[in-house]
Write a protein that holds these residues in place. Structure first.
Motif, PDB file in Angstrom:
ATOM      1  N   ASN A 429     -61.375 -36.233  28.728  1.00  0.00           N
ATOM      2  CA  ASN A 429     -61.708 -36.886  27.455  1.00  0.00           C
ATOM      3  C   ASN A 429     -63.166 -37.315  27.376  1.00  0.00           C
ATOM      4  O   ASN A 429     -63.565 -38.022  26.454  1.00  0.00           O
ATOM      5  CB  ASN A 429     -60.813 -38.118  27.246  1.00  0.00           C
ATOM      6  CG  ASN A 429     -59.352 -37.728  27.273  1.00  0.00           C
ATOM      7  OD1 ASN A 429     -58.980 -36.736  26.656  1.00  0.00           O
ATOM      8  ND2 ASN A 429     -58.541 -38.470  28.011  1.00  0.00           N
ATOM      9  N   LYS A 431     -64.730 -39.238  29.516  1.00  0.00           N
ATOM     10  CA  LYS A 431     -64.995 -40.572  30.076  1.00  0.00           C
ATOM     11  C   LYS A 431     -65.680 -40.410  31.442  1.00  0.00           C
ATOM     12  O   LYS A 431     -65.271 -39.574  32.250  1.00  0.00           O
ATOM     13  CB  LYS A 431     -63.653 -41.304  30.230  1.00  0.00           C
ATOM     14  CG  LYS A 431     -63.786 -42.753  30.610  1.00  0.00           C
ATOM     15  CD  LYS A 431     -62.413 -43.419  30.596  1.00  0.00           C
ATOM     16  CE  LYS A 431     -62.289 -44.449  31.667  1.00  0.00           C
ATOM     17  NZ  LYS A 431     -61.993 -44.132  32.980  1.00  0.00           N
ATOM     18  N   GLU A 432     -66.724 -41.207  31.661  1.00  0.00           N
ATOM     19  CA  GLU A 432     -67.422 -41.129  32.953  1.00  0.00           C
ATOM     20  C   GLU A 432     -66.517 -41.685  34.049  1.00  0.00           C
ATOM     21  O   GLU A 432     -65.994 -42.798  33.922  1.00  0.00           O
ATOM     22  CB  GLU A 432     -68.739 -41.908  32.899  1.00  0.00           C
ATOM     23  CG  GLU A 432     -69.757 -41.200  32.007  1.00  0.00           C
ATOM     24  CD  GLU A 432     -71.148 -41.829  31.996  1.00  0.00           C
ATOM     25  OE1 GLU A 432     -71.397 -42.752  32.797  1.00  0.00           O
ATOM     26  OE2 GLU A 432     -71.971 -41.384  31.173  1.00  0.00           O
ATOM     27  N   HIS A 470     -68.084 -31.991  25.886  1.00  0.00           N
ATOM     28  CA  HIS A 470     -68.347 -33.414  26.044  1.00  0.00           C
ATOM     29  C   HIS A 470     -69.619 -33.734  25.265  1.00  0.00           C
ATOM     30  O   HIS A 470     -70.708 -33.289  25.653  1.00  0.00           O
ATOM     31  CB  HIS A 470     -68.552 -33.762  27.531  1.00  0.00           C
ATOM     32  CG  HIS A 470     -67.380 -33.396  28.396  1.00  0.00           C
ATOM     33  ND1 HIS A 470     -66.129 -33.960  28.244  1.00  0.00           N
ATOM     34  CD2 HIS A 470     -67.266 -32.505  29.419  1.00  0.00           C
ATOM     35  CE1 HIS A 470     -65.298 -33.452  29.146  1.00  0.00           C
ATOM     36  NE2 HIS A 470     -65.960 -32.560  29.866  1.00  0.00           N
TER      37      HIS A 470
END
Ligand code: COA
Ligand code: AMP
Length: 623
Positions: A429, A431-432, A470
């Protein structure tokens, strides 16, 4: 200077950092716009500079005290030849070759395909294009005619520059019939095909478009350097994606020159005047960057080696070259070290030569596996530096920055992000992720100088292939993690790209080719682990009903087909005829699970599997 300070400087103020690096190069007009964005939002470096890469790498050194220094040492065990070109000689040859191209109608922005073996004329051809502001596209000699044809159609070159043959250990490969075949298949027809005749196989010049290299050079007038903008293209280099159509990675002149120059000291700790050897091929990105451009931009001597790590004549070949030419840094793919290790496990042949000039081993193209790392360390007691990079970037994304601060090495890790690359690990998704968590390796935009700014002629493919997974990041296609100390571990591709002997290949493309065989109903190709080449493609096929041929006959035909369509470099040598393929209930082939089973890795049977028995069959083949 510490690594962290350098990395932070590039991260916190990229424009100031890269402007400072740019100051090390001789521009016709210095860049004022250091970083800019185009109408697609894509970043470009040094767009308004005026420059010429050929000038920076050749003429500048001739004018500044390096005229008589060796620029290229050609070392060819397969033809028993050693030849040295000084910077002056190389500049003069390049100017004549550019004059020849000009005579043939090549102008700034035109494309020229270079299909050549590892001979100095390949370097001369590339620099000649750069001199005119023309865009070269080098095609690796191990690719077959249909692959060349795809590139001819995509790049639409005015001219093809070639040689009459390449020389492999066991055979001479005639290039001219291959090129004629490719041009016949292609829709685009180049105006001219220039052939450098080699005595090992004289090409028949049968078409009106054919030009003899030596004769044309004799008549040519030397051409001057054409000024280009920093964001004008230097080259297109095709690389494998997940489909049959290769991607034309583009490289801009300005960012490329700056990254090349910077990397020679920062990553490789090499000084002007040193001898640097990248044992690769001009057809790959390592060859472009570290045989052809970076060493000469930095005022070094580069080696063009036409041979192999083994059998030319033995596994001492690399040590002989290092001793003969006083090489300071050696760069190659792990597969080459593995080939040497297999033939000469105790590195006895290295003891025959004085290789004291060598200061470090550099490796890229695939992960440097711990066993190979250990062998190098045990036998040579020299720093070993693994570089992670891609055709798309043109230089290392992660490395030990040996010219800035040599960090402790962790086998299996490419060490740390190079200054300019803000690497993040992302989940699906975007997200880091935290330290030690595995995910997609992505690079936060803007990318540093030299990275691709589009796929040739296909901005949509650039965006969908790299930028849209991303938002705000470039997605590398590799998966991995960063440990507590900031070390990057690259664990492999998350797509269907494989790495065979350091050569990047698409299993999707192989499946497309196999699927065209009239007897094949369905197929899957996976990358199986291989001790020498890292990975080898393995095919699984289901036959159509009513096929009389034996499995062996079908396998042979498919192996020949892939060789004919992609080339020997595909190393496609293993096919299994199976009654069914493991699939999900929605019909998706479980390639990852097949690969895990075949490589003896742990695997989880996906809950969506249609028929678990199909996995047992794959398991029994492995046995
Ligand atoms: N032109 C024509 N054919 C070529 C070729 C070229 N430039 N390069 C390779 N081939 C052919 C080989 O002859 C071989 O043919 P074969 O199937 O008839 O034997 C086939 O393509 C596969 O080549 P390769 O995978 O390189 O295997 P190999 O057994 O010939 O050599 C190594 C193995 C390890 C010695 C070799 O891969 C090597 O030297 N690698 C060095 C690393 C390297 O150059 N990496 C590039 C990226 S850094
Ligand atoms: P290429 O574009 O041919 O250079 O291939 C790039 C791909 O090779 C990367 O996306 C990786 O999958 C792999 N690769 C290259 N260098 C390394 C490395 N040092 N460690 C792990 N994988 C690597």
């Amino acid at each position: 200077m510490s690594y962290q300070k350098e990395f932070d400087a590039a991260k916190n103020n990229p424009e100031a950092f890269w402007k400072e690096q740019a100051n090390a190069l001789p521009w016709f007009k210095e860049p004022e716009k250091v970083l800019s964005q185009d109408e697609h939002g894509i970043h470009h470096w040094f767009a308004d500079a005026k420059m010429n890469t050929s000038y920076m790498a050749l003429d500048h050194h001739v004018e500044n005290g390096r005229a008589d220094q060796a620029a290229i040492i050609y070392d060819s065990p397969v033809t028993n030849t050693h030849r040295t070109y000084t910077f002056r000689e190389l500049r003069d040859e390049v100017a004549l070759c550019a004059g020849m191209l000009k005579e043939l109608g090549v102008e700034k922005g035109d494309r020229v395909i270079v299909y050549m073996p590892m001979i100095p004329e390949a370097a001369i051809a590339m620099y000649a294009c750069a001199r005119l502001g023309a865009i070269h596209s080098v095609v690796f000699g191990g690719f077959a005619a249909p692959e060349l044809a795809v590139r001819i159609d995509d790049a639409a070159p005015k001219v093809i520059l070639s040689a009459s043959c390449g020389i492999e250990i066991k055979r001479v490969i005639e290039y001219k019939p291959l090129i004629d075949n490719a041009i016949e298949i292609a829709t685009h027809k180049p105006d001219h095909c220039v052939v450098f005749q080699r005595p090992e196989a004289i090409a028949e010049m049968s078409n009106a478009r054919d030009v003899d290299w030596a004769q044309a050079i004799e008549k040519a007038e030397p051409a001057d350097c054409t000024p280009v903008n920093g964001d004008d293209l230097l080259y297109i280099l095709y690389t494998s994606g997940t489909t049959g159509k290769p991607k034309g990675v583009v490289r801009e002149n300005g960012g490329h020159a700056v990254a090349m120059k910077y990397s020679m000291k920062a990553i490789y700790n090499i000084d002007p005047g040193d001898v640097f050897w990248a044992a690769s091929d001009v057809g790959w990105v390592v060859g472009h960057s570290y045989i052809i451009y970076a060493p000469l931009l930095h005022g070094c001597t580069t080696i063009m080696y036409e041979g192999k790590p083994i059998m030319t004549p033995d596994a001492g070949a690399f040590w002989r070259v290092i001793a003969d030419h006083k090489v300071r840094g050696l760069f190659t793919a792990p597969t080459a070290y593995r080939a040497i290790k297999k033939e000469d496990p105790n590195a006895d042949l290295a003891k025959k030569y004085d290789i004291s000039s060598l200061e470090a081993f550099y490796s890229a193209g695939e992960r440097l596996d711990p066993a190979t790392f250990d062998w190098l360390e045990e036998n040579f007691k020299l720093p070993i530096v693994d570089n992670w990079w891609q055709t798309e970037t043109g230089w290392a994304i992660a490395s030990n920055m040996t010219g800035i601060e040599m960090m402790p090495v962790k086998p299996g890790s490419a060490t740390v992000p190079c200054p300019g690359f803000n690497i993040q690990i992302l989940d699906e998704n975007g997200k880091e992720l935290d330290k030690n968590q595995q995910g997609d390796i992505a690079i936060k935009l803007p990318l540093p100088p030299s990275c691709l700014t589009t796929v040739w002629g296909d901005m949509d493919r650039f965006k969908s292939g790299y930028l849209e997974q991303h938002e705000g990041y470039y997605t590398s296609g590799d998966g991995g993690y960063i440990d507590d100390e900031g070390y990057l571990f690259v664990m492999g591709r998350v797509d269907d790209v494989i790495n065979v002997a350091g050569h990047r290949l698409s299993t999707g493309e192989m499946e497309e080719i196999i699927g065209k065989h009239p007897s094949i109903a369905e197929c899957a190709v996976i990358g199986r682990d291989d001790e020498l080449k890292g990975q080898m493609p393995t095919g699984f096929v289901i036959l159509k009903n009513g096929i009389d041929s034996t499995d062996e006959e079908i396998s042979k035909e498919l192996i020949a087909l892939v060789r004919q369509e992609i080339g020997a470099v595909a190393s496609f040598k293993e096919v299994y005829v199976v009654p069914r393929l493991p699939k999900t209930r929605s019909g998706k082939i479980l390639r990852k699970t097949m690969r895990q089973i075949f490589n003896g890795e742990e695997y989880i049977i996906p809950s969506t599997i249609d028929d678990p028995e199909s996995l047992t069959e794959i398991q029994s083949l492995k046995a």
